[in-house]
Design an enzyme around this catalytic site. Sequence first.
Site, PDB file in Angstrom:
ATOM      1  N   GLU A  62       8.170   0.989 -18.620  1.00 17.78           N
ATOM      2  CA  GLU A  62       7.782  -0.307 -18.023  1.00 17.78           C
ATOM      3  C   GLU A  62       8.971  -1.253 -17.992  1.00 17.78           C
ATOM      4  OE1 GLU A  62       4.288  -1.911 -19.877  1.00 17.78           O
ATOM      5  OE2 GLU A  62       3.034  -0.306 -19.099  1.00 17.78           O
ATOM      6  N   THR A 232       6.253   4.279   2.575  1.00 20.75           N
ATOM      7  CA  THR A 232       6.038   5.425   1.698  1.00 20.75           C
ATOM      8  C   THR A 232       7.292   6.290   1.798  1.00 20.75           C
ATOM      9  OG1 THR A 232       4.936   6.595   3.497  1.00 20.75           O
ATOM     10  CG2 THR A 232       3.522   5.466   1.898  1.00 20.75           C
ATOM     11  N   LYS A 235       6.579  10.761   4.229  1.00 23.23           N
ATOM     12  CA  LYS A 235       6.232  11.139   5.612  1.00 23.23           C
ATOM     13  C   LYS A 235       7.504  11.645   6.299  1.00 23.23           C
ATOM     14  CE  LYS A 235       2.181   8.124   5.774  1.00 23.23           C
ATOM     15  NZ  LYS A 235       2.242   7.080   4.723  1.00 23.23           N
ATOM     16  N   ARG A 241       5.538  12.009  -2.879  1.00 24.61           N
ATOM     17  CA  ARG A 241       4.540  10.971  -2.608  1.00 24.61           C
ATOM     18  C   ARG A 241       4.874   9.755  -3.457  1.00 24.61           C
ATOM     19  NH1 ARG A 241       0.849  13.586   0.507  1.00 24.61           N
ATOM     20  NH2 ARG A 241      -0.214  11.629   0.846  1.00 24.61           N
TER      21      ARG A 241
HETATM   22  N1  DSN Z   1      -3.127   8.052   5.650  1.00 24.76           N
HETATM   23  C1  DSN Z   1      -1.813   7.768   6.105  1.00 24.76           C
HETATM   24  C2  DSN Z   1      -1.601   8.423   7.413  1.00 24.76           C
HETATM   25  O1  DSN Z   1      -2.026   9.544   7.525  1.00 24.76           O
HETATM   26  O2  DSN Z   1      -1.042   7.869   8.328  1.00 24.76           O
HETATM   27  C3  DSN Z   1      -1.691   6.361   6.109  1.00 24.76           C
HETATM   28  O3  DSN Z   1      -2.302   5.846   4.976  1.00 24.76           O
END
Ligand code: DSN
Length: 425
Positions: A62, A232, A235, A241
């Site tokens: 923390e 995020t 992606k 993640r």
């Molecule tokens: N669920 C993500 C997506 O698939 O775009 C966004 O939260």
Amino acid sequence: MTAPQHPYTHPALTAADPELAALVGAEERLQAETLRLIPSENYVSAAVLEASGTVLQNKYSEGYPGRRYYEGQQNIDQVETLAVERAKAVFGVEHANVQPYSGSPANLAVHLAFAEPGDTVMGMALPMGGHLTHGWGVSATGKWFRGVQYGVRHDTGLIDFDEVRELALKERPKVIFCGGTALPRTIDFAAFGEIAREAGAVLVADIAHIAGLVAGGAHPSPVPHVDVISTTTHKTLRGPRGAMLMSREEHAKALDKAVFPGLQGGPHNQTTAAIAVALREASQPSFRDYAHAVVANAKALAEALLARGFDLVSGGTDNHLILMDLTPKQVPGKIAAKALDRAGLVVNYNTVPYDTRKPFDPSGIRIGTPSLTSRGLAPGHMTLVADWIDRGVAAAGKGDEQALAAVRAEVGDLLGAFPAPGLPV
Ligand code: DSN
């Protein structure tokens, strides 16, 4: 009892928990053998996977590097500092916080940093392509704050900046979000920046979907135009993640305080390490090639789908994502998505702007090219992919399971030649 044999290698897990190991093995096979077209998914490298499965997860930390509430941070501080410095270099920002557990907590932290409960926040409506956490009613951000929402034009499927400006000046939101989850077109950060300045709002670019494209120079950067960047890391950026918040120095304190102690406790150090690895990968020339290939593949796929009579929201794509309205094909999105899944093509059903159907049974499907690009598929393969989608949707309409099985066999044949990164096969 001896553990079941399978060709995947997780020896300790297999010995300790064969049931769970078998499920992991099955998921590995599924990810290897299907064409994964969900635009928010990807394949991380073996290095990112390894980093996220390390003993770093045993440690509580923390606080922030050099200012922790626990001892024993000799290594963890360096891990987090590496991740922060790499984020700053890759995105060209003054400040980065790599601790948010995922995109939703990151966006809630933004609310906490810049608005009080009951204040007005503005974002794109979820059914128009926005995100739940941009003030949509069922999310905490829409329950605890007053969400006002903009959309896209019915005739073009594009954002109407006159509408955005009018709404911002009328509602005077504390925070404006741009970006979303089903936006096939380039986000005009400069136009949003002008509006936010005029309205006196903090502008947040949620680049979760396109972070890898921004890092690789395949989408314009929001940096000159926005106050905060939320993303995020899993992606198009191809990390674990997790999430990050980035800004100029002036907003650093507010964001850091909102993440910890405002919302979260100890950061997930194993994820921080994997983010650092992903950012190192994102700084390599090969990542630029990947980012541009994601877009080239999406454009080629969109062309091939249009040629087969599909209706694409906004008429095509500029990025990694294609939103298909299946109304003219007379096949609901959910039925199509489930049939395509049986054909080895993994997509998600999705609302389209002005959808007349319900979110759980909408008119569209959403597809994208990050995962197939990470496997090495090129624009020349996209005619084949469009053909499989076309045959899959037609078969869904007729309930033709034989046709779906035929597509699945062809998908498997092609993917055999394109091993997926990070998978032990
Ligand atoms: N669920 C993500 C997506 O698939 O775009 C966004 O939260």
